[in-house]
Each structure stands twice: as structure tokens, then as C-alpha cells.
Design a protein around this motif. Structure first.
Motif, PDB file in Angstrom:
ATOM      1  N   ASP A  69       0.843  -1.192   0.000  1.00 38.47           N
ATOM      2  CA  ASP A  69       0.000   0.000   0.000  1.00 38.47           C
ATOM      3  C   ASP A  69       0.882   1.247   0.000  1.00 38.47           C
ATOM      4  O   ASP A  69       1.599   1.492   0.980  1.00 38.47           O
ATOM      5  N   PRO A  70       0.847   2.046  -1.050  1.00 40.58           N
ATOM      6  CA  PRO A  70       1.688   3.256  -1.099  1.00 40.58           C
ATOM      7  C   PRO A  70       1.464   4.188   0.087  1.00 40.58           C
ATOM      8  O   PRO A  70       2.416   4.813   0.581  1.00 40.58           O
ATOM      9  N   ALA A  71       0.216   4.299   0.572  1.00 41.54           N
ATOM     10  CA  ALA A  71      -0.055   5.192   1.703  1.00 41.54           C
ATOM     11  C   ALA A  71       0.612   4.678   2.977  1.00 41.54           C
ATOM     12  O   ALA A  71       1.200   5.454   3.745  1.00 41.54           O
ATOM     13  N   VAL A  72       0.539   3.373   3.203  1.00 37.21           N
ATOM     14  CA  VAL A  72       1.192   2.777   4.375  1.00 37.21           C
ATOM     15  C   VAL A  72       2.705   2.938   4.255  1.00 37.21           C
ATOM     16  O   VAL A  72       3.393   3.236   5.250  1.00 37.21           O
ATOM     17  N   HIS A  73       3.230   2.746   3.068  1.00 31.76           N
ATOM     18  CA  HIS A  73       4.671   2.893   2.833  1.00 31.76           C
ATOM     19  C   HIS A  73       5.125   4.288   3.242  1.00 31.76           C
ATOM     20  O   HIS A  73       6.129   4.454   3.959  1.00 31.76           O
ATOM     21  N   ARG A  74       4.402   5.297   2.823  1.00 35.20           N
ATOM     22  CA  ARG A  74       4.767   6.670   3.156  1.00 35.20           C
ATOM     23  C   ARG A  74       4.657   6.925   4.659  1.00 35.20           C
ATOM     24  O   ARG A  74       5.575   7.483   5.278  1.00 35.20           O
ATOM     25  N   GLU A  75       3.550   6.493   5.251  1.00 37.63           N
ATOM     26  CA  GLU A  75       3.303   6.774   6.660  1.00 37.63           C
ATOM     27  C   GLU A  75       4.342   6.126   7.567  1.00 37.63           C
ATOM     28  O   GLU A  75       4.829   6.749   8.516  1.00 37.63           O
ATOM     29  N   VAL A  76       4.705   4.881   7.283  1.00 36.66           N
ATOM     30  CA  VAL A  76       5.642   4.199   8.163  1.00 36.66           C
ATOM     31  C   VAL A  76       7.055   4.748   7.978  1.00 36.66           C
ATOM     32  O   VAL A  76       7.840   4.799   8.940  1.00 36.66           O
ATOM     33  N   HIS A  77       7.392   5.194   6.773  1.00 36.72           N
ATOM     34  CA  HIS A  77       8.696   5.830   6.582  1.00 36.72           C
ATOM     35  C   HIS A  77       8.761   7.161   7.329  1.00 36.72           C
ATOM     36  O   HIS A  77       9.766   7.465   7.984  1.00 36.72           O
ATOM     37  N   LEU A  78       7.704   7.942   7.254  1.00 37.48           N
ATOM     38  CA  LEU A  78       7.705   9.225   7.955  1.00 37.48           C
ATOM     39  C   LEU A  78       7.777   9.018   9.470  1.00 37.48           C
ATOM     40  O   LEU A  78       8.420   9.794  10.182  1.00 37.48           O
ATOM     41  N   ALA A  79       7.150   7.962   9.957  1.00 37.39           N
ATOM     42  CA  ALA A  79       7.238   7.651  11.385  1.00 37.39           C
ATOM     43  C   ALA A  79       8.670   7.304  11.773  1.00 37.39           C
ATOM     44  O   ALA A  79       9.159   7.710  12.837  1.00 37.39           O
ATOM     45  N   MET A  80       9.357   6.552  10.908  1.00 36.42           N
ATOM     46  CA  MET A  80      10.746   6.204  11.175  1.00 36.42           C
ATOM     47  C   MET A  80      11.621   7.458  11.167  1.00 36.42           C
ATOM     48  O   MET A  80      12.482   7.646  12.028  1.00 36.42           O
ATOM     49  N   PHE A  81      11.393   8.336  10.207  1.00 37.32           N
ATOM     50  CA  PHE A  81      12.196   9.562  10.124  1.00 37.32           C
ATOM     51  C   PHE A  81      11.990  10.434  11.350  1.00 37.32           C
ATOM     52  O   PHE A  81      12.923  11.088  11.831  1.00 37.32           O
ATOM     53  N   ASP A  82      10.768  10.456  11.856  1.00 37.95           N
ATOM     54  CA  ASP A  82      10.484  11.222  13.065  1.00 37.95           C
ATOM     55  C   ASP A  82      11.280  10.676  14.242  1.00 37.95           C
ATOM     56  O   ASP A  82      11.815  11.437  15.056  1.00 37.95           O
ATOM     57  N   LEU A 150       4.909  -7.301 -15.614  1.00 36.14           N
ATOM     58  CA  LEU A 150       5.317  -6.798 -14.307  1.00 36.14           C
ATOM     59  C   LEU A 150       4.360  -7.343 -13.255  1.00 36.14           C
ATOM     60  O   LEU A 150       3.133  -7.244 -13.411  1.00 36.14           O
ATOM     61  N   ALA A 151       4.893  -7.901 -12.189  1.00 36.18           N
ATOM     62  CA  ALA A 151       4.096  -8.329 -11.040  1.00 36.18           C
ATOM     63  C   ALA A 151       4.599  -7.531  -9.838  1.00 36.18           C
ATOM     64  O   ALA A 151       5.594  -7.896  -9.203  1.00 36.18           O
ATOM     65  N   LEU A 152       3.915  -6.417  -9.552  1.00 37.46           N
ATOM     66  CA  LEU A 152       4.333  -5.504  -8.492  1.00 37.46           C
ATOM     67  C   LEU A 152       3.448  -5.706  -7.274  1.00 37.46           C
ATOM     68  O   LEU A 152       2.220  -5.777  -7.394  1.00 37.46           O
ATOM     69  N   SER A 153       4.054  -5.762  -6.120  1.00 36.13           N
ATOM     70  CA  SER A 153       3.327  -6.136  -4.909  1.00 36.13           C
ATOM     71  C   SER A 153       2.129  -5.241  -4.628  1.00 36.13           C
ATOM     72  O   SER A 153       1.056  -5.725  -4.254  1.00 36.13           O
ATOM     73  N   TYR A 154       2.289  -3.933  -4.808  1.00 34.24           N
ATOM     74  CA  TYR A 154       1.189  -3.029  -4.459  1.00 34.24           C
ATOM     75  C   TYR A 154       0.008  -3.151  -5.423  1.00 34.24           C
ATOM     76  O   TYR A 154      -1.117  -2.776  -5.090  1.00 34.24           O
ATOM     77  N   VAL A 155       0.261  -3.720  -6.604  1.00 34.82           N
ATOM     78  CA  VAL A 155      -0.811  -3.962  -7.576  1.00 34.82           C
ATOM     79  C   VAL A 155      -1.454  -5.328  -7.336  1.00 34.82           C
ATOM     80  O   VAL A 155      -2.681  -5.467  -7.374  1.00 34.82           O
ATOM     81  N   GLU A 156      -0.635  -6.325  -7.070  1.00 34.31           N
ATOM     82  CA  GLU A 156      -1.121  -7.701  -6.964  1.00 34.31           C
ATOM     83  C   GLU A 156      -1.653  -8.041  -5.578  1.00 34.31           C
ATOM     84  O   GLU A 156      -2.352  -9.046  -5.407  1.00 34.31           O
ATOM     85  N   GLY A 157      -1.305  -7.234  -4.560  1.00 34.02           N
ATOM     86  CA  GLY A 157      -1.767  -7.516  -3.207  1.00 34.02           C
ATOM     87  C   GLY A 157      -1.045  -8.668  -2.541  1.00 34.02           C
ATOM     88  O   GLY A 157      -1.560  -9.256  -1.586  1.00 34.02           O
TER      89      GLY A 157
END
Length: 225
Positions: A69-82, A150-157
Motif C-alpha cells: 500500500d503506497p499510503a502505508v509505505h509513506r506513513e511508516v517511513h515518515l514515522a521512522m524519520f520522526d 510486471l508483477a508488483l506487490s502493491y498492484v497484486e496484493g
């Protein structure tokens, strides 16, 4: 059994996250987050599987699911940076660099490896745990036209090493898993292809300048020249 398809991982296999100049030095004040420390931070953030040191337990599940999930990816990275002390505006800028296709470089033999597979009359695919569309990077390097699927995780689930992701990739290429070769850099993630009967070859996720022919060598070792 004859190889009829080659599956490539993306990060650390065909491409690597690299950029000219520092990642953080122009964004932050303080020596503790630049130089070798920022290199290590980027390395940890791009590790294919496993928990992330320094992330609290309640965020480890989100970290494990980040490539779905791109949104989860962003949120958890920002939490780590914090947690490592980056101000919010700096964290956003740093994250943008991590997912910018312009900062992902092909290994010296990546395009040639894809072309070698195509010229041998073999189907090719990319199977990647990733939360963004890699086609921009592939198209920039004239590589997209050399890839059949292409078999990309965020597309294929699904994320590697889920065996169903490998089965799905093989199905779409019209081959049995036993007829496929998986080339990747992670024994844990990419090695999952062996569970469905595929052959597997590994390359080291070294800096691009330090790994000029590993993909071509892996293909040749399996009779693809």
C-alpha cells in the motif's frame, strides 16, 4: 528442463537506489545524520524483508505491509524519520527522494540482460516488492519494451516470498514455474521461487559501479546467452 521465462527482481537486482551527492546533507543540520549514517539509513530502508531496527513494535506490522500500500509505505517511513529526529518538512523531502524514479539506477548490464533474454526467445518478467510504478524508470532506460510482464506487490496484493506471486507471474508469461528462472538479491524474498519449483540465482545488491556483469553471469550459468 528448458528455461522458457526469466523473472527478475527490481531493487538490488536490476536497479539500485543511488543518487549523485548526499541524501540528507542539503536538508538537515547536524553531522549525526549525514555521511556514513545516511548511507546506512538508506540501506536499511531498502532491505527487502524483515523488521526494521529502531521502529516500535506497533509499527512493525505496517513496515511488513509497506509494499502492499503506497499510503502505508509513506506513513511508516515518515514515522521512522520522526524517530531519528528529522523535522517533518525534511522527512517529506527525504521520502520523495527515496521513491523518485530518477534516483534509481540500472546496473551496468541490466538492459543488456533483458535484451539477452529477449534475443534468446525467452519471456521475461519483473516481480518486485515495491509501492510505486517502476515503469517510469524502465522506460527512461529503454528497458520497458524488453519486459513482457510486471508483477508488483502493491498492484497484486501479495509480497515475496508468497508462492502465489511467483505462480501468478509464471501464469501470465504462459510457463510452468519449473520452466522459470528467478534472479534476485534476497535469499528470503526471491528464494521463495524455489518453493514453486523455479530455479533461482542470486546477485549481490552492491553499488552499481561495483557489479558490472552479475546479471549476465547468472544468465550464462543457466544457459541463457
Amino acid at each position: 528442463m528448458t528455461i522458457r521465462a526469466v523473472l527478475f527482481d527490481f531493487s538490488g537486482t536490476l536497479y539500485r537506489l543511488e543518487k549523485d551527492g548526499p541524501w540528507l546533507a542539503d536538508l538537515v543540520d547536524g553531522e549525526d545524520l549525514v555521511g556514513e549514517h545516511e548511507v546506512e539509513l538508506v540501506r536499511r530502508l531498502t532491505a527487502p524483508v524483515g523488521p526494521l531496527d529502531g521502529l516500535p513494535d506497533h509499527l512493525q506490522d505496517a513496515w511488513a505491509r509497506r509494499d502492499l500500500d503506497p499510503a502505508v509505505h509513506r506513513e511508516v517511513h515518515l514515522a521512522m524519520f520522526d524517530r531519528v529526529g528529522l523535522p517533518a518538512h525534511t522527512a517529506e523531502a527525504f521520502y520523495a527522494r527515496l521513491v523518485d524514479p530518477g534516483n534509481w539506477r540500472p546496473y551496468p548490464d541490466a538492459v543488456q540482460a533483458l535484451r539477452t533474454v529477449r534475443d534468446a526467445g525467452i519471456r521475461s518478467g519483473i516481480i518486485s516488492n515495491i509501492p510505486w510504478d517502476i515503469r517510469t524508470a524502465l522506460k527512461r532506460d529503454d528497458a520497458l519494451e524488453l519486459v513482457d510482464d510486471l508483477a508488483l506487490s502493491y498492484v497484486e496484493g501479495r509480497i515475496k516470498p508468497d508462492p502465489e506471486l511467483f505462480r501468478l507471474a509464471c501464469r501470465r508469461l504462459g510457463v510452468a514455474p519449473e520452466e522459470a528462472l528467478m534472479i534476485g538479491d534476497s535469499v528470503t524474498a526471491d528464494g521463495g521461487a524455489a518453493e514453486v519449483g523455479s530455479r533461482v540465482a542470486f546477485v549481490e545488491p552492491l553499488p552499481t559501479a561495483q557489479r558490472p556483469t552479475a546479471l549476465l553471469d547468472a544468465l550464462a550459468a543457466h544457459g541463457v546467452r
